[in-house]
Design an enzyme around this catalytic site. Structure first.
Site, short mmCIF file in Angstrom:
data_model
loop_
_atom_site.label_atom_id
_atom_site.label_comp_id
_atom_site.label_asym_id
_atom_site.label_seq_id
_atom_site.Cartn_x
_atom_site.Cartn_y
_atom_site.Cartn_z
N TRP A 355 0.83 -1.22 0.00
CA TRP A 355 0.00 0.00 0.00
C TRP A 355 0.85 1.26 0.00
O TRP A 355 0.31 2.37 -0.01
CB TRP A 355 -0.93 0.02 1.21
CG TRP A 355 -0.26 0.32 2.53
CD1 TRP A 355 0.96 -0.15 2.93
CD2 TRP A 355 -0.73 1.14 3.58
NE1 TRP A 355 1.26 0.31 4.19
CE2 TRP A 355 0.23 1.11 4.62
CE3 TRP A 355 -1.88 1.90 3.78
CZ2 TRP A 355 0.09 1.81 5.81
CZ3 TRP A 355 -2.03 2.59 4.97
CH2 TRP A 355 -1.05 2.54 5.97
N ASP A 356 2.18 1.10 0.01
CA ASP A 356 3.07 2.26 0.14
C ASP A 356 2.84 3.31 -0.95
O ASP A 356 3.23 4.47 -0.80
CB ASP A 356 4.54 1.82 0.13
CG ASP A 356 4.84 0.82 1.24
OD1 ASP A 356 4.05 -0.15 1.37
OD2 ASP A 356 5.83 0.98 1.95
N GLU A 494 0.73 -3.68 12.00
CA GLU A 494 0.92 -5.13 11.80
C GLU A 494 1.24 -5.90 13.08
O GLU A 494 1.38 -7.11 13.03
CB GLU A 494 2.05 -5.36 10.79
CG GLU A 494 1.73 -4.81 9.44
CD GLU A 494 2.79 -5.17 8.41
OE1 GLU A 494 3.94 -5.42 8.80
OE2 GLU A 494 2.44 -5.19 7.22
N LYS A 616 2.77 -0.92 15.85
CA LYS A 616 4.00 -0.85 15.04
C LYS A 616 4.07 0.52 14.36
O LYS A 616 5.12 1.10 14.20
CB LYS A 616 3.96 -1.95 13.99
CG LYS A 616 5.14 -1.95 13.05
CD LYS A 616 5.03 -3.08 12.03
CE LYS A 616 6.18 -3.08 11.05
NZ LYS A 616 6.01 -4.05 9.98
N GLN A 617 2.90 0.98 13.91
CA GLN A 617 2.88 2.20 13.11
C GLN A 617 1.52 2.86 13.19
O GLN A 617 0.57 2.29 13.75
CB GLN A 617 3.19 1.86 11.66
CG GLN A 617 2.15 0.98 11.01
CD GLN A 617 2.72 0.26 9.80
OE1 GLN A 617 3.29 -0.81 9.92
NE2 GLN A 617 2.55 0.85 8.63
#
Ligand code: BGC
Length: 800
Positions: A355-356, A494, A616-617
């Site tokens: 998805w970046d 994630e 994680k993010q």
């Protein structure tokens, strides 16, 4: 780092893997790591790697007693080999000589890698070697290098070896080394004419062919020299050894020009024929270099951001743009490639596409929209596969894979190795269905920036409809909640892939996923209103979308469930999030630093990251990254939630203190969401994101490939976030809040067929519309909309 260069003034073997990634040269067709010409892959210091956009191969490996198939971005034959030896001596190697001077420079303006070294061998012979290399931006099939050797205190005969080496494997990532690494099989290798050799290989499973032809010539005093040559070819290796007589202080030039063609190319007959036919046509190194640097200059004119007041940020941002354009450029258009998350710079994540793009396309949309269109077509061509995936999973519409490669099937691995514990762990990150929302979002963003009606009509709308249909069938009405919900998914974070203690993967009602699903559906409804009615009818027919379906879309877009923490205004990352334990951050940060891979650390301690409120993010934060508070308010109001946008800073603070930034994407989002409320902290986060790759903040991940999402994301932070650039209701709005550290800013954008030059200072902004198409554009500042015609130039004061 200087404005346009990265310079290394000493030789540090442990840093070489990182330098190789950062000094990669490419042109959007292929890229080659910045390994030395004389070096062979040794899995520690040197790792020459050449990667082709879309050049994948599948292989079966045995992992933990199971047969698994992986698709890898193939490491293609190494075209670099060039080395020398004194008669009867050893081949040159930096490790075997005493270095008197070392200097290496990556020149981003011209796309050239230079090395200037002075060394003494065991016999006391001193030599200066100056090398230059480029991968042509002008002709994607061309790469070349030149060595200039100067004997400083000796004369005599040397042998120069030039080769094409197809004995390479995919061994660049230590944790994949127990998997099948051989992807190439030889087809042919030989001398072609007096000065040229060639190699032809093909991938074992996907049968992609690559031909390389190399012509090596010796030049002294500006004249080509006739030299004695011997060629030798093996299965997948070919070399030529040239005998050269050197005289003290007389530089000798060795030029190697390489042509690369593959069976994925267009406008060719057969790769080897093209390589050989064209190797005869080339003039020389300088001629080819001049064309390539001119191509780079043209690209920079369109793609640069000038930050005259902040030199450090300036050079790193240029490095980011440089690597982005080396991965995808106008040379990629028509080649059916996507953007691999780690560039064409290494083998991490096997060159897969995630998805970046969500972080990458906004920059490209406003610079090289033709390129984004081509990259969106990569998704469009994989719609049939996505439709099949949806059907197989029991849904309708199209379900795109979390990790994509050649044909758009799901390429996520099913188990991954935790290098900290040495254990293979089930990998359920493929449940990140939010990738589908990212694709639809990217289509709409592209359309907003370009107004490319043909693309929306013939391709984009179909993608958006099919993805909306997918969301509307994965969303199930819960009688208990009186709302729709989406179960068994994973959000961007994630670390959380299941409920603690659960035996099945997936989480329910990830807030980001649910809101994005609504956004996509709402977007699809808007597309129905935007494109021609007859085309909508055609598409509804093609995609089997009925009026009942559209009615359901309407309903879902008003009744989707979004979890909140208790009675508060804090959006819960997923349903049940609040029951998780708080994580002892301080103790772990002290031990592992700020950017931690807590999933790996905890697993190696026999604990489960799923049990904690530890991300994680950015996950919920993504909503504040992608949408303005007005847009969010509109989405939540439509859903019947009383969301108070004043609670956004509380949401940001809540998740900021619970995020480990185990992905380089995370700091981009955090910097963005803080830009309007806390400029200082936004800048601190920006600086960390900026240094992600240059300083390899994740400790060893950059050598395996750069992080393109973070690279493009930092550029976009400057381009859109700090300038307040937003396209709303057909108006291009600006609302600059430049952090003091940024000073001033100049750049150009392409907006709806116009080039705009922007000069932004702390108190003033100047907008100039290039002379061009006569259709006017609407530009908004401070709540007022101005009409700009071709050639217009206006100055605005910035209110602070
Ligand atoms: C991140 C993903 C990202 C992927 C590829 C992962 O570590 O968690 O969000 O898409 O890397 O960059």
């Amino acid at each position: 780092m200087l404005d346009w260069e990265i310079i290394y003034e000493d030789w540090v073997p442990e840093e070489q893997p990182l330098r190789e990634a950062l000094c990669t040269l490419g042109n959007g067709y292929f890229a080659t790591r910045g390994a030395f010409e004389e070096a062979e892959a040794d899995e520690k210091v040197h790792y020459p790697g050449t990667y082709l956009g879309g050049g994948y191969n599948r292989a079966i490996s045995e992992v933990a007693g199971k047969q698994v198939e992986n698709e890898d971005l193939v490491n293609w034959p190494n075209w670099l080999p060039l080395t020398f030896r004194h008669a009867g001596g050893n081949w040159f190697s930096l490790e075997k000589v005493e270095l008197v001077k070392f200097y290496q420079e990556l020149d981003m303006q011209e796309g050239v890698l230079r090395r200037d070294i002075h060394f003494r061998d065991v016999e006391g012979r001193e030599t200066r070697l100056v090398s230059r290399r480029f991968v042509s931006m002008a002709n994607p099939h061309v790469a070349a290098q030149v060595w200039e050797l100067t004997p400083l205190n000796w004369s005599g005969e040397i042998e120069v070896r030039t080769a094409l080496d197809g004995r390479v494997t995919n061994s660049g990532v230590a944790r994949y080394r127990s998997l099948e690494r051989e992807h190439l099989e030889p087809i042919g290798a030989d001398q072609y004419d007096e000065e040229s050799i060639y190699l032809l290989v093909q991938t074992k499973q996907s049968k992609v062919r690559m031909a390389q032809a190399a012509r090596t010539v010796v030049v002294a005093d500006g004249k080509k020299q006739e030299v004695e040559r011997h060629s030798r070819a093996e299965n997948n290796y070919v070399e030529q050894v040239l005998k050269i007589t050197c005289s003290q202080n007389q530089p000798i030039g060795v030029e190697k020009v390489v042509l690369i063609y593959t069976s994925r190319d267009f406008a060719i007959s057969e790769p080897l024929q093209e390589a050989l036919r064209n190797i005869e046509r080339i003039v020389n190194f300088e001629h080819l270099l001049s064309a390539s640097s001119r191509a780079w200059k043209r690209m920079w004119k369109r793609c640069d951001l000038e930050l005259t007041c902040n030199k450090e940020a300036q050079s790193v941002l240029r490095l980011h743009v440089f690597h982005l354009l080396q991965t995808v450029s106008p040379n990629s258009i028509g080649r059916d490639v996507g953007v691999p998350a780690r560039g064409l710079h290494g083998e991490a994540y096997r060159g897969h596409i995630f998805w970046d793009e969500l972080f990458i396309f906004p920059y490209l949309n406003l610079r090289l929209p033709d390129l984004t269109r081509a990259l969106l077509m990569y998704r469009y061509r994989r719609l049939p596969e996505a439709r099949y995936a949806a059907l197989e999973a029991g849904y309708r519409g199209a379900m795109f894979p979390w990790q994509s490669g050649s044909n758009g099937r799901e390429e996520s691995q099913i188990v991954h190795l935790n290098p900290k514990s040495g254990r293979w762990i089930p990998d359920n990150t493929f449940l990140q269905r939010h990738i589908n929302a990212a694709i639809a979002y990217n289509v709409w963003q592209y359309y907003q920036a370009t107004h490319d009606k043909e693309f929306l009509t013939f391709y984009g709308a179909e993608l958006i409809f099919e993805i909306a249909q997918f969301w509307s069938t994965i969303a199930i009405f819960s009688q208990e909640k009186g709302r729709y919900e989406i179960r068994n998914v994973v959000g961007p974070d994630e670390y959380h892939t299941e409920y603690p203690g659960s035996t099945s993967p997936g989480l329910n009602n990830n807030a980001y996923t649910n809101v994005m699903a609504v956004w996509v559906i709402q977007c699809a409804l808007q597309v129905i209103e935007t494109i021609d009615q007859s085309r909508t009818e055609e598409l509804m027919n093609k995609c089997s979308i009925s009026t009942d379906d559209v009615e359901r879309w309407q309903h879902i877009s008003q009744r989707m469930y979004v979890p909140f923490i208790g009675e508060s205004d804090i959006i819960a990352q997923f349903e049940g999030y609040e029951a998780l334990q708080e994580f002892p951050w301080e103790a772990y940060k002290e031990k592992y630093g700020e950017a931690m891979r807590l999933d790996r650390i905890l697993e190696s301690e026999n604990k489960d990251v799923n049990a904690y409120k530890a991300s994680k993010q950015a996950d919920v934060m993504m909503l504040f990254y992608l949408f303005s508070s007005e847009e969010l308010l509109q989405l939540f109001t439509r859903l019947g939630y009383n969301f108070n946008t004043e609670s956004i800073p509380d949401n940001v603070a809540y998740y900021e203190s619970r995020t480990s930034h185990g992905s380089t994407l995370s700091k981009i989002v955090h910097s963005w969401v803080l830009a309007r409320t806390d400029r200082k902290r936004s800048w601190v986060n920006f600086e960390i994101a900026l240094m992600s790759d240059v300083e390899d903040v994740q400790g060893g991940t950059t050598p395996e490939g750069i992080h393109l999402g973070a690279m493009a994301g930092t550029v976009d932070l400057i381009q859109r976030c700090y300038t307040g650039l937003e396209i709303r209701d057909d108006v291009l709005w600006f609302n600059p809040v430049l952090p003091e550290e940024l000073g001033c800013l100049n750049f150009q954008i392409r907006y709806r067929s116009h080039w705009l030059s922007l000069q932004i200072m702390q108190e003033k902004m100047i907008i100039t519309l290039d002379r061009g198409w006569t259709k006017d554009v609407q530009i908004g500042m401070d709540g007022k909309v101005y009409t700009f015609n071709t050639g217009d130039h206006k100055e605005f004061n910035i209110k602070r």
